[in-house]
Design a protein around this motif. Structure first.
Motif, PDB file in Angstrom:
ATOM      1  N   SER A 125       0.831  -1.205   0.000  1.00 34.53           N
ATOM      2  CA  SER A 125       0.000   0.000   0.000  1.00 34.53           C
ATOM      3  C   SER A 125       0.865   1.253   0.000  1.00 34.53           C
ATOM      4  O   SER A 125       1.891   1.314   0.681  1.00 34.53           O
ATOM      5  CB  SER A 125      -0.929   0.009   1.222  1.00 34.53           C
ATOM      6  OG  SER A 125      -1.829  -1.071   1.172  1.00 34.53           O
ATOM      7  N   ILE A 126       0.443   2.243  -0.776  1.00 36.78           N
ATOM      8  CA  ILE A 126       1.062   3.575  -0.741  1.00 36.78           C
ATOM      9  C   ILE A 126       0.404   4.332   0.407  1.00 36.78           C
ATOM     10  O   ILE A 126      -0.817   4.505   0.418  1.00 36.78           O
ATOM     11  CB  ILE A 126       0.848   4.330  -2.058  1.00 36.78           C
ATOM     12  CG1 ILE A 126       1.288   3.496  -3.258  1.00 36.78           C
ATOM     13  CG2 ILE A 126       1.582   5.666  -2.031  1.00 36.78           C
ATOM     14  CD1 ILE A 126       0.926   4.120  -4.600  1.00 36.78           C
ATOM     15  N   LYS A 127       1.197   4.793   1.349  1.00 34.11           N
ATOM     16  CA  LYS A 127       0.643   5.428   2.550  1.00 34.11           C
ATOM     17  C   LYS A 127       1.110   6.883   2.631  1.00 34.11           C
ATOM     18  O   LYS A 127       2.300   7.166   2.724  1.00 34.11           O
ATOM     19  CB  LYS A 127       1.075   4.674   3.811  1.00 34.11           C
ATOM     20  CG  LYS A 127       0.578   3.219   3.855  1.00 34.11           C
ATOM     21  CD  LYS A 127       1.059   2.528   5.117  1.00 34.11           C
ATOM     22  CE  LYS A 127       0.509   1.108   5.222  1.00 34.11           C
ATOM     23  NZ  LYS A 127       1.068   0.215   4.185  1.00 34.11           N
ATOM     24  N   GLY A 156     -14.134  -1.570  -3.587  1.00 32.83           N
ATOM     25  CA  GLY A 156     -14.257  -3.008  -3.768  1.00 32.83           C
ATOM     26  C   GLY A 156     -13.205  -3.768  -2.993  1.00 32.83           C
ATOM     27  O   GLY A 156     -12.627  -3.261  -2.026  1.00 32.83           O
ATOM     28  N   ARG A 157     -12.957  -4.986  -3.420  1.00 36.04           N
ATOM     29  CA  ARG A 157     -11.971  -5.839  -2.751  1.00 36.04           C
ATOM     30  C   ARG A 157     -11.164  -6.615  -3.785  1.00 36.04           C
ATOM     31  O   ARG A 157     -11.695  -7.062  -4.811  1.00 36.04           O
ATOM     32  CB  ARG A 157     -12.666  -6.837  -1.806  1.00 36.04           C
ATOM     33  CG  ARG A 157     -13.368  -6.214  -0.610  1.00 36.04           C
ATOM     34  CD  ARG A 157     -12.406  -5.531   0.332  1.00 36.04           C
ATOM     35  NE  ARG A 157     -13.062  -4.975   1.507  1.00 36.04           N
ATOM     36  CZ  ARG A 157     -13.495  -3.712   1.588  1.00 36.04           C
ATOM     37  NH1 ARG A 157     -13.346  -2.881   0.560  1.00 36.04           N
ATOM     38  NH2 ARG A 157     -14.065  -3.284   2.712  1.00 36.04           N
ATOM     39  N   LEU A 158      -9.885  -6.759  -3.502  1.00 36.44           N
ATOM     40  CA  LEU A 158      -9.023  -7.584  -4.344  1.00 36.44           C
ATOM     41  C   LEU A 158      -9.349  -9.059  -4.122  1.00 36.44           C
ATOM     42  O   LEU A 158      -9.681  -9.465  -3.012  1.00 36.44           O
ATOM     43  CB  LEU A 158      -7.552  -7.346  -3.990  1.00 36.44           C
ATOM     44  CG  LEU A 158      -6.936  -6.019  -4.424  1.00 36.44           C
ATOM     45  CD1 LEU A 158      -5.591  -5.836  -3.739  1.00 36.44           C
ATOM     46  CD2 LEU A 158      -6.775  -5.956  -5.936  1.00 36.44           C
ATOM     47  N   ARG A 159      -9.244  -9.824  -5.172  1.00 36.03           N
ATOM     48  CA  ARG A 159      -9.357 -11.273  -5.032  1.00 36.03           C
ATOM     49  C   ARG A 159      -8.573 -11.939  -6.155  1.00 36.03           C
ATOM     50  O   ARG A 159      -8.322 -11.344  -7.207  1.00 36.03           O
ATOM     51  CB  ARG A 159     -10.811 -11.727  -5.059  1.00 36.03           C
ATOM     52  CG  ARG A 159     -11.555 -11.504  -6.370  1.00 36.03           C
ATOM     53  CD  ARG A 159     -12.915 -12.188  -6.345  1.00 36.03           C
ATOM     54  NE  ARG A 159     -13.745 -11.847  -7.492  1.00 36.03           N
ATOM     55  CZ  ARG A 159     -13.655 -12.438  -8.686  1.00 36.03           C
ATOM     56  NH1 ARG A 159     -12.731 -13.376  -8.884  1.00 36.03           N
ATOM     57  NH2 ARG A 159     -14.455 -12.089  -9.672  1.00 36.03           N
ATOM     58  N   ARG A 192      -4.794  -0.123  11.478  1.00 38.84           N
ATOM     59  CA  ARG A 192      -4.257  -1.349  10.902  1.00 38.84           C
ATOM     60  C   ARG A 192      -5.368  -2.380  10.743  1.00 38.84           C
ATOM     61  O   ARG A 192      -6.021  -2.764  11.711  1.00 38.84           O
ATOM     62  CB  ARG A 192      -3.140  -1.923  11.780  1.00 38.84           C
ATOM     63  CG  ARG A 192      -2.521  -3.187  11.196  1.00 38.84           C
ATOM     64  CD  ARG A 192      -1.354  -3.664  12.025  1.00 38.84           C
ATOM     65  NE  ARG A 192      -0.800  -4.903  11.478  1.00 38.84           N
ATOM     66  CZ  ARG A 192       0.259  -5.530  11.979  1.00 38.84           C
ATOM     67  NH1 ARG A 192       0.881  -5.008  13.039  1.00 38.84           N
ATOM     68  NH2 ARG A 192       0.691  -6.627  11.429  1.00 38.84           N
ATOM     69  N   VAL A 193      -5.544  -2.824   9.520  1.00 36.36           N
ATOM     70  CA  VAL A 193      -6.555  -3.843   9.226  1.00 36.36           C
ATOM     71  C   VAL A 193      -5.913  -5.216   9.358  1.00 36.36           C
ATOM     72  O   VAL A 193      -4.893  -5.501   8.729  1.00 36.36           O
ATOM     73  CB  VAL A 193      -7.118  -3.659   7.804  1.00 36.36           C
ATOM     74  CG1 VAL A 193      -8.121  -4.768   7.481  1.00 36.36           C
ATOM     75  CG2 VAL A 193      -7.765  -2.282   7.660  1.00 36.36           C
ATOM     76  N   VAL A 236      -6.522  -6.893   2.555  1.00 37.83           N
ATOM     77  CA  VAL A 236      -6.602  -5.507   3.026  1.00 37.83           C
ATOM     78  C   VAL A 236      -7.446  -4.693   2.045  1.00 37.83           C
ATOM     79  O   VAL A 236      -7.199  -4.729   0.838  1.00 37.83           O
ATOM     80  CB  VAL A 236      -5.202  -4.889   3.154  1.00 37.83           C
ATOM     81  CG1 VAL A 236      -5.298  -3.427   3.596  1.00 37.83           C
ATOM     82  CG2 VAL A 236      -4.354  -5.689   4.134  1.00 37.83           C
ATOM     83  N   PRO A 237      -8.451  -3.953   2.511  1.00 39.82           N
ATOM     84  CA  PRO A 237      -9.242  -3.123   1.600  1.00 39.82           C
ATOM     85  C   PRO A 237      -8.353  -2.161   0.811  1.00 39.82           C
ATOM     86  O   PRO A 237      -7.354  -1.648   1.340  1.00 39.82           O
ATOM     87  CB  PRO A 237     -10.186  -2.372   2.546  1.00 39.82           C
ATOM     88  CG  PRO A 237     -10.316  -3.268   3.732  1.00 39.82           C
ATOM     89  CD  PRO A 237      -8.962  -3.904   3.888  1.00 39.82           C
ATOM     90  N   PRO A 238      -8.692  -1.892  -0.456  1.00 40.38           N
ATOM     91  CA  PRO A 238      -7.849  -1.028  -1.293  1.00 40.38           C
ATOM     92  C   PRO A 238      -7.672   0.395  -0.768  1.00 40.38           C
ATOM     93  O   PRO A 238      -6.683   1.045  -1.076  1.00 40.38           O
ATOM     94  CB  PRO A 238      -8.584  -1.026  -2.640  1.00 40.38           C
ATOM     95  CG  PRO A 238      -9.353  -2.295  -2.663  1.00 40.38           C
ATOM     96  CD  PRO A 238      -9.783  -2.506  -1.239  1.00 40.38           C
TER      97      PRO A 238
END
Length: 475
Positions: free
Chosen positions: A58-60, A90-93, A148-149, A157-159
């Motif tokens: 993730s870019i934070k 959405g969510r990655l899968r 933190r998820v 992890v949600p996008p």
């Protein structure tokens, strides 16, 4: 030139102490912010540039604002902007499997299910002034500022994850995490400006730029054809580069500490002047070559070691046809400059290093990008060669420091952590300045600072390094 010292330096040395963030107090459990209206339900194809294994992080971003914006306003505007940027809700899968299934995650897609972005609200006993005094270098405690998820893998992890932290003085820290598989730096800046626009102008229905979701224009050929050599992915055989393990062992043998140097326009101009009249170059080319040379000098590898500079190149306009306006996916590839350590640091003139950077940029065109897409199709899971490479990611010139949610531009904008790769960061209020942030082994951090700030001010690098070594030894 502004030089920020490292933790643990003595009182007589230039330094800015790193601030330890107190524990955050959460207003309640994080919520899921869904698009304001039901988004289209489908699986969004990710290109091979999106789906690279080395981009599965993730870019934070961390923003500091003098005045806070209400969490209610931020939630409402986020729901509005997610109407247009619905894949981020959405969510990655993995194709054909559930998240967490390693085999299924070989190829990722985005399930555009509207599940929502994670939004956390907190407060902390900290003032804007306290953070500004020590905001040039991140430390691990800054991670407290982003919820933190818990997930079994990156795919879970949600996008999009957001935390707004209210400060005791009325200011605000906003941390935003984007899945790099969905967007690059250009795309994240586009989204943040859209969100800020909807926050500052409640009721606004038209975004500054309409997002373009499809990545099909970057799909591989039916019969992949790798028409170019891609040295950014090529790991030399041990017999070709016998010292290849030197830097990896050094970087893993001791703690890494962040070093941060800001180059004001006068210093950037000086770097460029060192190349004229025989060679004209951009600010990025001059600074990238300078940082690469300083990095290799401080690590002092064997002269025969082949070293690489990998840096992001935005290819939106290099493609034929160009990628559509509003494209927010990964529209970059890694340029690769390569030489031996001895050749890179020999002499006092940076022109040779600048020419290598320019040549790496020049070879990236439509054919090169499509060759890379095909290479990633043929060799799924391949990663860049990082054995003796400095990686530069350019966050400057994206407008990240100009994001305004209605209470003014940020006082600080930067990453949450410092990594082994190098960031070129924007400087708030100075469009032509750059802040360079990179973590290096603790034992060579002072030497790296020296090489970064003084090497161009000496009549000869070797004389300058001898002076530095005398100081270090107390002579």
């Amino acid at each position: 030139m502004v030089v920020v010292g490292r933790m643990g330096q003595g009182e007589g040395e230039a330094m800015v102490k790193s601030i330890e963030i107190p524990e955050c107090r959460y207003a309640g459990e994080p919520t899921l912010v869904r698009p304001r209206s039901n988004p289209p339900r489908h699986a969004l194809y990710l290109s091979n540039l999106d789906d690279q294994k080395f981009l599965r992080f993730s870019i934070k971003y961390l923003y500091l604002f003098k005045r806070s914006v209400s969490a209610e306003s931020l939630r409402a505007s986020l729901a509005r902007v997610l109407e247009d940027y619905y894949p981020l809700a959405g969510r990655l899968r993995g194709c054909g499997g559930e998240a967490g299934d390693a085999a299924a995650e070989d190829k990722l897609v985005v399930d555009c299910n509207g599940e929502g972005a994670v939004f956390a609200e907190a407060s902390v006993d900290l003032t804007v002034e306290e953070f500004v005094e020590a905001s040039a270098r991140p430390n691990r405690s800054w991670r407290k500022l982003l919820y933190r998820v818990d997930a079994q893998s990156f795919v879970g992890v949600p996008p999009l994850v957001v935390q707004v932290t209210n400060l005791s003085c009325g200011g605000m820290i906003l941390c935003v995490s984007f899945s790099h598989c969905l967007c690059d730096g250009v795309g994240t800046a586009q989204f943040l400006h859209a969100w800020a626009h909807c926050t500052a102008k409640p009721g606004a229905e038209q975004l500054p730029v309409s997002p373009f979701h499809s990545r099909r224009m970057l799909r591989p050929h039916c019969s992949p054809s790798v028409a170019f050599p891609h040295s950014e992915f090529a790991t030399p055989a041990p017999q070709e580069n016998p010292s290849a393990g030197y830097l990896s062992q050094l970087l893993q043998s001791q703690p890494l500490v962040p070093v941060c140097v800001t180059f004001r326009p006068a210093e950037v101009l000086q770097l460029k002047r060192n190349c004229v009249p025989s060679l004209k170059c951009t600010s990025f080319e001059a600074l990238a070559a300078h940082v690469w040379r300083a990095w290799v000098r401080c690590l002092d590898p064997p002269p025969v070691l082949r070293v690489k500079l990998l840096f992001s190149i935005n290819v939106r306009k290099q493609m034929c046809p160009p990628l559509p306006a509003g494209f927010y996916g990964n529209g970059f590839v890694l340029g690769c400059a390569e030489t031996t350590a001895g050749q890179l640091v020999s002499g006092t003139n940076p022109r040779a290093a600048v020419k290598l950077v320019q040549a790496a940029k020049k070879r990236v065109d439509d054919g090169y990008v499509r060759s890379m897409v095909d290479l990633l199709e043929e060799r799924r899971g391949t990663r860049p060669d990082l054995s003796a490479s400095l990686v530069i990611s350019q966050w400057s010139k994206l407008g990240l420091e100009e994001v305004d949610f209605g209470e003014g531009v940020p006082l600080h904008m930067g990453p949450m952590t410092s990594e082994i790769y190098c960031l070129f960061l924007p400087v708030v209020g100075d469009l032509h300045a750059f802040t360079v942030l990179v973590s290096v082994p603790e034992a060579v951090a002072s030497k790296f600072e020296y090489c970064m700030k003084d090497v161009w001010e000496r009549e000869g690098e070797e004389d300058g390094m001898r002076d530095y070594e005398r100081v270090e030894m107390g002579i």
